[in-house]
Every structure is written in C-alpha cells, then in structure tokens.
Design a protein around this motif. Structure first.
Motif, PDB file in Angstrom:
ATOM      1  N   CYS A 119      94.542-107.488 -49.908  1.00  0.00           N
ATOM      2  CA  CYS A 119      94.580-108.322 -51.289  1.00  0.00           C
ATOM      3  C   CYS A 119      95.399-109.364 -51.409  1.00  0.00           C
ATOM      4  N   LYS A 120      96.514-109.073 -50.155  1.00  0.00           N
ATOM      5  CA  LYS A 120      97.881-110.665 -50.674  1.00  0.00           C
ATOM      6  C   LYS A 120      96.931-111.278 -49.731  1.00  0.00           C
ATOM      7  N   ARG A 121      96.460-110.508 -48.340  1.00  0.00           N
ATOM      8  CA  ARG A 121      96.335-111.364 -47.046  1.00  0.00           C
ATOM      9  C   ARG A 121      94.713-112.156 -47.141  1.00  0.00           C
ATOM     10  N   GLU A 122      94.074-111.752 -47.767  1.00  0.00           N
ATOM     11  CA  GLU A 122      92.905-112.809 -48.324  1.00  0.00           C
ATOM     12  C   GLU A 122      92.654-112.905 -49.306  1.00  0.00           C
ATOM     13  N   HIS A 123      94.237-113.240 -50.445  1.00  0.00           N
ATOM     14  CA  HIS A 123      93.892-113.387 -51.832  1.00  0.00           C
ATOM     15  C   HIS A 123      92.787-112.933 -52.569  1.00  0.00           C
ATOM     16  N   VAL A 124      93.223-111.879 -52.753  1.00  0.00           N
ATOM     17  CA  VAL A 124      91.927-111.163 -53.684  1.00  0.00           C
ATOM     18  C   VAL A 124      93.061-110.629 -54.644  1.00  0.00           C
ATOM     19  N   TYR A 125      92.248-111.062 -56.184  1.00  0.00           N
ATOM     20  CA  TYR A 125      93.135-111.075 -57.297  1.00  0.00           C
ATOM     21  C   TYR A 125      93.600-110.082 -58.232  1.00  0.00           C
ATOM     22  N   CYS A 126      92.033-109.334 -57.654  1.00  0.00           N
ATOM     23  CA  CYS A 126      90.835-108.059 -58.947  1.00  0.00           C
ATOM     24  C   CYS A 126      90.954-106.474 -57.171  1.00  0.00           C
ATOM     25  N   ALA A 127      91.179-105.201 -57.822  1.00  0.00           N
ATOM     26  CA  ALA A 127      90.456-104.496 -56.667  1.00  0.00           C
ATOM     27  C   ALA A 127      90.746-103.650 -57.814  1.00  0.00           C
ATOM     28  N   CYS A 128      89.096-102.550 -57.211  1.00  0.00           N
ATOM     29  CA  CYS A 128      88.710-101.148 -57.944  1.00  0.00           C
ATOM     30  C   CYS A 128      89.994-100.446 -56.891  1.00  0.00           C
ATOM     31  N   ILE A 129      90.417 -99.084 -57.423  1.00  0.00           N
ATOM     32  CA  ILE A 129      90.217 -97.773 -56.662  1.00  0.00           C
ATOM     33  C   ILE A 129      89.487 -97.104 -57.919  1.00  0.00           C
ATOM     34  N   MET A 130      89.185 -96.095 -56.604  1.00  0.00           N
ATOM     35  CA  MET A 130      87.871 -94.640 -56.691  1.00  0.00           C
ATOM     36  C   MET A 130      88.688 -93.692 -56.752  1.00  0.00           C
ATOM     37  N   TRP A 162      82.393 -99.852 -62.868  1.00  0.00           N
ATOM     38  CA  TRP A 162      82.996 -99.941 -61.876  1.00  0.00           C
ATOM     39  C   TRP A 162      84.143 -98.418 -62.014  1.00  0.00           C
ATOM     40  N   GLY A 163      83.003 -97.449 -62.719  1.00  0.00           N
ATOM     41  CA  GLY A 163      83.132 -96.056 -61.420  1.00  0.00           C
ATOM     42  C   GLY A 163      84.437 -95.431 -63.197  1.00  0.00           C
ATOM     43  N   GLY A 164      84.269 -96.219 -64.530  1.00  0.00           N
ATOM     44  CA  GLY A 164      85.160 -95.040 -65.661  1.00  0.00           C
ATOM     45  C   GLY A 164      86.403 -94.561 -65.372  1.00  0.00           C
ATOM     46  N   ASN A 165      86.082 -93.353 -65.985  1.00  0.00           N
ATOM     47  CA  ASN A 165      87.429 -92.819 -65.845  1.00  0.00           C
ATOM     48  C   ASN A 165      87.815 -92.290 -64.759  1.00  0.00           C
ATOM     49  N   ALA A 166      86.875 -92.135 -62.909  1.00  0.00           N
ATOM     50  CA  ALA A 166      87.436 -91.902 -62.134  1.00  0.00           C
ATOM     51  C   ALA A 166      87.658 -93.091 -61.313  1.00  0.00           C
ATOM     52  N   ALA A 167      88.030 -93.951 -61.756  1.00  0.00           N
ATOM     53  CA  ALA A 167      88.215 -95.115 -61.489  1.00  0.00           C
ATOM     54  C   ALA A 167      89.432 -96.218 -61.748  1.00  0.00           C
ATOM     55  N   LEU A 168      90.129 -96.859 -61.202  1.00  0.00           N
ATOM     56  CA  LEU A 168      90.936 -97.819 -61.697  1.00  0.00           C
ATOM     57  C   LEU A 168      90.855 -99.438 -61.309  1.00  0.00           C
ATOM     58  N   LEU A 169      91.382 -99.992 -62.194  1.00  0.00           N
ATOM     59  CA  LEU A 169      90.810-101.545 -61.507  1.00  0.00           C
ATOM     60  C   LEU A 169      92.076-102.446 -62.040  1.00  0.00           C
ATOM     61  N   LEU A 170      92.608-102.905 -60.254  1.00  0.00           N
ATOM     62  CA  LEU A 170      94.148-103.275 -60.265  1.00  0.00           C
ATOM     63  C   LEU A 170      94.322-104.932 -59.726  1.00  0.00           C
ATOM     64  N   LEU A 171      95.353-105.504 -60.917  1.00  0.00           N
ATOM     65  CA  LEU A 171      95.437-107.208 -61.041  1.00  0.00           C
ATOM     66  C   LEU A 171      96.493-106.798 -59.431  1.00  0.00           C
ATOM     67  N   ILE A 172      96.754-107.937 -58.964  1.00  0.00           N
ATOM     68  CA  ILE A 172      97.167-107.546 -57.784  1.00  0.00           C
ATOM     69  C   ILE A 172      97.538-109.515 -57.346  1.00  0.00           C
ATOM     70  N   GLU A 173      99.189-109.071 -57.641  1.00  0.00           N
ATOM     71  CA  GLU A 173     100.115-110.678 -57.583  1.00  0.00           C
ATOM     72  C   GLU A 173     100.226-111.633 -56.008  1.00  0.00           C
ATOM     73  N   THR A 174      99.194-112.544 -55.972  1.00  0.00           N
ATOM     74  CA  THR A 174      98.765-113.188 -54.689  1.00  0.00           C
ATOM     75  C   THR A 174      99.585-114.751 -54.845  1.00  0.00           C
ATOM     76  N   GLU A 175     100.125-115.606 -54.076  1.00  0.00           N
ATOM     77  CA  GLU A 175     100.512-116.832 -53.996  1.00  0.00           C
ATOM     78  C   GLU A 175      99.945-117.304 -54.721  1.00  0.00           C
ATOM     79  N   GLU A 176      99.253-117.865 -55.698  1.00  0.00           N
ATOM     80  CA  GLU A 176      97.960-119.004 -56.112  1.00  0.00           C
ATOM     81  C   GLU A 176      98.522-117.963 -57.590  1.00  0.00           C
ATOM     82  N   THR A 177      99.026-116.989 -57.971  1.00  0.00           N
ATOM     83  CA  THR A 177      98.865-116.706 -59.068  1.00  0.00           C
ATOM     84  C   THR A 177     100.202-116.174 -59.035  1.00  0.00           C
ATOM     85  N   ALA A 178     101.455-116.481 -58.113  1.00  0.00           N
ATOM     86  CA  ALA A 178     102.787-116.345 -58.229  1.00  0.00           C
ATOM     87  C   ALA A 178     102.829-117.486 -58.608  1.00  0.00           C
ATOM     88  N   ARG A 179     102.414-118.590 -58.308  1.00  0.00           N
ATOM     89  CA  ARG A 179     103.242-119.986 -58.952  1.00  0.00           C
ATOM     90  C   ARG A 179     102.611-120.674 -59.956  1.00  0.00           C
TER      91      ARG A 179
END
Length: 180
Positions: A119-130, A162-179
C-alpha cells in the motif's frame, strides 16, 4: 447574407481570396495512448525484506488498548475522528484486498506486513483485510497487530458490501497523506 461580424465588403473579399484553394483536412485516425509513469517492479528479495520489515511491528505479547464493545475499530491518537466515521459508513473504497483464510498466524502477520508495504509503495490509502470467522483466532489477533503498526491511521469493521464482521477496512498513511 447578413454581415453579423461588422466587416466591410473589402475585408470579406480579402478573406475569401486568402482561403481560396483551401481544402478540408482528413481526420487523423491514430489514437495515442496516454503516457503513464513506468512502474518498476521490486525484486523478489526486496519484497521479502519489506514483508519482514513490516511484520517486525507485530507482537503477540503486546496488547493494545482497544474497545471490546461493538465492532473492531481503532484510530491513531493524532488522526481525525471523522476518518473512523467515514470507514464505518463505507465512504472509502478499498483498492487492495487481502484474504487470510487458511493461513497460520505467522503467515498472516507476514501477509499483513506485505499488504502494508505494498500500500505504501503503490500509494494506496484504503485496503481491506478479510480474516473470516473460523475459530476467531485471526479475527481477534488482526486488530491487535494492526494497532501496533505506525503506518495504520485507522481501521474499522467493514460494511457488509466489503465483508461485514469477517473483514476490516484500514487506512494506511502514504506519502501524500503524511504531507496533509
């Protein structure tokens, strides 16, 4: 013919004389693809090292203080509380998905580390873990691991789409969001 441009007859004749012999241009049918920035794929050794580095933050002994009431959620202390609200409502659309079904805890930690570094390498802000339901081992451990990582801004139980209570949505700090 009405003279709607306010030109005198002499100017009109001059213009007609200057464009006499002009013909219609044939349309160019070549469509040029948009120029895209070349993305170099990291070497396999670098990807493995990123996984190891990112999973370094995950400890099974450390128990972060998370609210046990309601859905799994976390917000970094200096982050805006509206980010958590947006995650809960499903305002963010995850760009990367990680399915942990069938993995051991060690494999899950490495895959989560790899997801965060990707996510940091590809500049992805939101991801989902199931993580699934199963025996609730990964369901309980995943939020504890994510809360320890310094690049995680927030996470919340995913909406049903996106998966309900069997998944988590997460926000990852990228270079753009850190600024910001």
């Amino acid at each position: 013919m009405k003279n709607k441009f306010g030109l005198n007859q002499e100017d009109i004749l001059l213009f007609k004389a200057s464009i006499s012999g002009a013909r219609k241009i044939k349309q160019d049918t070549i469509v040029h693809p948009p120029k895209r920035k070349q993305i170099t794929k990291p070497s396999a050794q670098r990807v493995i090292q990123e996984q190891v580095d990112a999973s370094y933050y995950f400890s099974d002994e450390f128990q972060p203080l998370l609210d046990n009431e309601g859905p799994a959620r976390y917000l970094r202390p200096n982050a805006s509380p509206y980010e958590l609200k947006k995650l809960r409502r499903g305002d963010y659309v995850p760009e990367l998905f990680l399915d942990l079904h069938g993995l051991t805890q060690l494999q899950a930690k490495q895959e989560i580390g790899a997801l965060i570094s990707a996510c940091k390498r590809e500049h992805v802000y939101c991801a989902c873990i199931m993580h699934g339901h199963g025996k609730h081992i990964l369901k309980q451990q995943t939020p504890l691991w994510l809360a320890q990582h310094p690049d995680i801004i927030a996470f919340h139980q995913a909406p049903k789409e996106w998966g309900g209570n069997a998944a988590l949505l997460l926000l990852i700090e990228t270079e753009e969001t850190a600024r910001r």
